[in-house]
Design a protein around this motif. Structure first.
Motif, PDB file in Angstrom:
ATOM      1  N   LEU A 143       0.851  -1.432   0.027  1.00 54.47           N
ATOM      2  CA  LEU A 143       0.231   0.379   0.116  1.00 54.47           C
ATOM      3  C   LEU A 143       0.444   1.346  -0.151  1.00 54.47           C
ATOM      4  O   LEU A 143       0.655   2.536  -0.919  1.00 54.47           O
ATOM      5  CB  LEU A 143      -1.098   0.307   1.115  1.00 54.47           C
ATOM      6  N   VAL A 144       2.261   0.999   0.825  1.00 49.77           N
ATOM      7  CA  VAL A 144       2.598   2.717   0.368  1.00 49.77           C
ATOM      8  C   VAL A 144       3.509   1.963  -0.725  1.00 49.77           C
ATOM      9  O   VAL A 144       3.126   3.949  -0.506  1.00 49.77           O
ATOM     10  CB  VAL A 144       4.107   2.030   1.992  1.00 49.77           C
ATOM     11  N   GLN A 145       4.127   1.182  -1.128  1.00 48.78           N
ATOM     12  CA  GLN A 145       4.389   1.792  -2.933  1.00 48.78           C
ATOM     13  C   GLN A 145       3.101   2.551  -3.465  1.00 48.78           C
ATOM     14  O   GLN A 145       3.118   3.079  -4.580  1.00 48.78           O
ATOM     15  CB  GLN A 145       4.872   0.822  -3.181  1.00 48.78           C
ATOM     16  N   TYR A 146       2.079   2.076  -3.330  1.00 48.77           N
ATOM     17  CA  TYR A 146       1.059   1.831  -4.336  1.00 48.77           C
ATOM     18  C   TYR A 146       0.753   4.006  -4.094  1.00 48.77           C
ATOM     19  O   TYR A 146       0.295   4.530  -5.165  1.00 48.77           O
ATOM     20  CB  TYR A 146      -0.314   1.373  -4.348  1.00 48.77           C
ATOM     21  N   ALA A 147       0.176   4.505  -2.659  1.00 55.27           N
ATOM     22  CA  ALA A 147       0.338   5.948  -2.671  1.00 55.27           C
ATOM     23  C   ALA A 147       1.313   6.452  -2.944  1.00 55.27           C
ATOM     24  O   ALA A 147       0.859   7.790  -3.135  1.00 55.27           O
ATOM     25  CB  ALA A 147       0.377   5.664  -1.232  1.00 55.27           C
ATOM     26  N   ARG A 148       2.123   6.358  -3.124  1.00 50.66           N
ATOM     27  CA  ARG A 148       3.979   7.318  -3.221  1.00 50.66           C
ATOM     28  C   ARG A 148       3.806   7.031  -4.771  1.00 50.66           C
ATOM     29  O   ARG A 148       4.055   8.707  -5.222  1.00 50.66           O
ATOM     30  CB  ARG A 148       4.458   5.598  -3.615  1.00 50.66           C
ATOM     31  N   ASN A 149       2.924   6.271  -6.084  1.00 48.40           N
ATOM     32  CA  ASN A 149       2.822   6.788  -6.941  1.00 48.40           C
ATOM     33  C   ASN A 149       3.334   7.489  -8.249  1.00 48.40           C
ATOM     34  O   ASN A 149       3.757   8.386  -8.703  1.00 48.40           O
ATOM     35  CB  ASN A 149       1.279   7.760  -7.051  1.00 48.40           C
ATOM     36  N   LEU A 150       4.652   6.796  -8.356  1.00 47.69           N
ATOM     37  CA  LEU A 150       5.784   7.448  -8.591  1.00 47.69           C
ATOM     38  C   LEU A 150       6.114   6.864 -10.220  1.00 47.69           C
ATOM     39  O   LEU A 150       5.817   5.250 -10.196  1.00 47.69           O
ATOM     40  CB  LEU A 150       7.610   7.106  -7.912  1.00 47.69           C
ATOM     41  N   HIS A 151       6.714   6.973 -11.005  1.00 51.89           N
ATOM     42  CA  HIS A 151       6.624   6.100 -12.459  1.00 51.89           C
ATOM     43  C   HIS A 151       8.289   7.113 -12.952  1.00 51.89           C
ATOM     44  O   HIS A 151       8.345   8.365 -12.836  1.00 51.89           O
ATOM     45  CB  HIS A 151       5.428   6.096 -13.422  1.00 51.89           C
TER      46      HIS A 151
END
Length: 340
Positions: A113-121
């Motif tokens: 969830l932490v990585q999903y919320a980070r929202n980087l690409h």
């Protein structure tokens, strides 16, 4: 940069030493002399990224979730029946996306969830120049005409890699476009505060990599070979993806940099042109209350931007290349036309 040049020069000197050694050994054994030969190759294949946006702990998922392409040229010199050296240039694209990597997993559970919320690409076009040594398991004959029909091999070497990560500007809150939602280079933006007082200096756009892998070469006819190769590149950079440390203070960033550095509050996943609404999943979890709600709050306020998401802890960003190749065997003797 100087140390990279020294490494490349050392590798080239090593290849010249191997060449002179093989020639001297052949001269001492004239009856069994191996005639060295050369070939040039062209290859195409896939590229696979591993790093903060596609962790080593989920190696298989990182391998298949967002493959990209590569094309390459090579020159190989076969010095002995078993040993060869190769100089190659490869242009490869790699990419990563927190939304794409984690969307299905978040729908099933709160995992990542932490990585999903980070929202980087990001995406990054790599230009790799490598010098590698090759060991053929099946010995060649005394010249290129009687080389092995099928030869598996190992390779390893050193490479210089030029790169420049990019990301797409976000969709505006009114669902319009922000600067036409274009791809921008990230290193000049100093998204983690690089170059500001109290922060590290900007990361280099040139890094060293260690290529290692295996391959298989098949003799098609006297002039051509077909080959397949798979190799991993361990790099000495943690910024192929522009992600390596904590979030910078908002005071250290201005303009586009502040928007590209922290994307947790952006409702849409900007890498795709259709810009899917990534907040729908977060809102559903938040409205569920209890621990799910707290997990969403914690994820959106997590201070960690980049982290060590690999098994061994010391691995930096890396990439894996596959390549289908065709090799042209350069004739040993080329007759020049007489000068009139």
């Amino acid at each position: 940069m100087k140390r990279y040049h020294y490494l490349a020069a050392s590798a080239l000197a090593g290849l010249l030493f191997i060449s002179s050694l093989s020639d001297s050994q052949a001269q001492r054994r004239p009856n069994t002399r191996f005639l060295p030969y050369s070939s040039v190759s062209f290859g195409v294949g896939s590229s696979h990224y591993y790093g903060d946006l596609a962790g080593y702990r989920q190696f298989l998922r990182a391998t298949y979730i967002m493959p990209r392409w590569n094309v390459g040229l090579g020159y190989t010199r076969q010095f002995t029946p078993h040993f060869a050296a190769r100089a190659s240039f490869t242009w490869a694209r790699i990419a990563g996306d927190d939304y794409t990597f984690n969307k299905g997993r978040i729908e099933r559970s709160n995992e990542n969830l932490v990585q999903y919320a980070r929202n980087l690409h990001f995406r990054n076009d790599l230009k790799e120049f490598a010098i590698s040594g090759i060991y053929n398991f099946v010995a060649d004959g005394r010249n290129s005409s009687v080389r092995a029909k099928l030869s598996p091999y190992l390779f390893g070497g050193i490479a210089l890699v030029a790169h420049s990560p990019e990301a797409r500007t976000p969709v505006a809150p009114d669902n319009g476009s922000y600067e036409a939602q274009k791809w921008v280079k990230l290193q000049p933006l100093h998204t983690e505060g690089q170059g500001q007082p109290g922060y590290e200096k900007p990361y280099s756009l040139v890094t060293v990599a260690i290529p290692v892998g295996v391959g298989l070469r098949y003799k098609l006819n006297q002039d051509f070979d077909l080959g397949f190769e798979i190799g991993y590149r361990y790099t000495f950079s943690d910024y192929l993806d522009d992600v390596g440390g904590p979030y910078a203070s908002p005071d250290a960033l201005t303009g586009v940099a502040s928007i590209m550095a922290d994307r947790r509050q952006q409702r849409f996943a900007a890498r795709k042109k259709d810009a899917p609404d990534r907040y729908a999943i977060l809102e559903s979890l938040y409205q569920a209350g209890g621990q799910s709600q707290q997990d969403v709050v914690n994820a959106l306020n997590n201070p960690v931007r980049g982290s060590s998401s690999n098994i061994l802890g010391f691995l930096k960003d890396g990439y894996l290349l596959t390549s289908f190749q065709i090799h042209y065997i350069i004739p040993g003797k080329i007759k020049c036309p007489p000068i009139k």
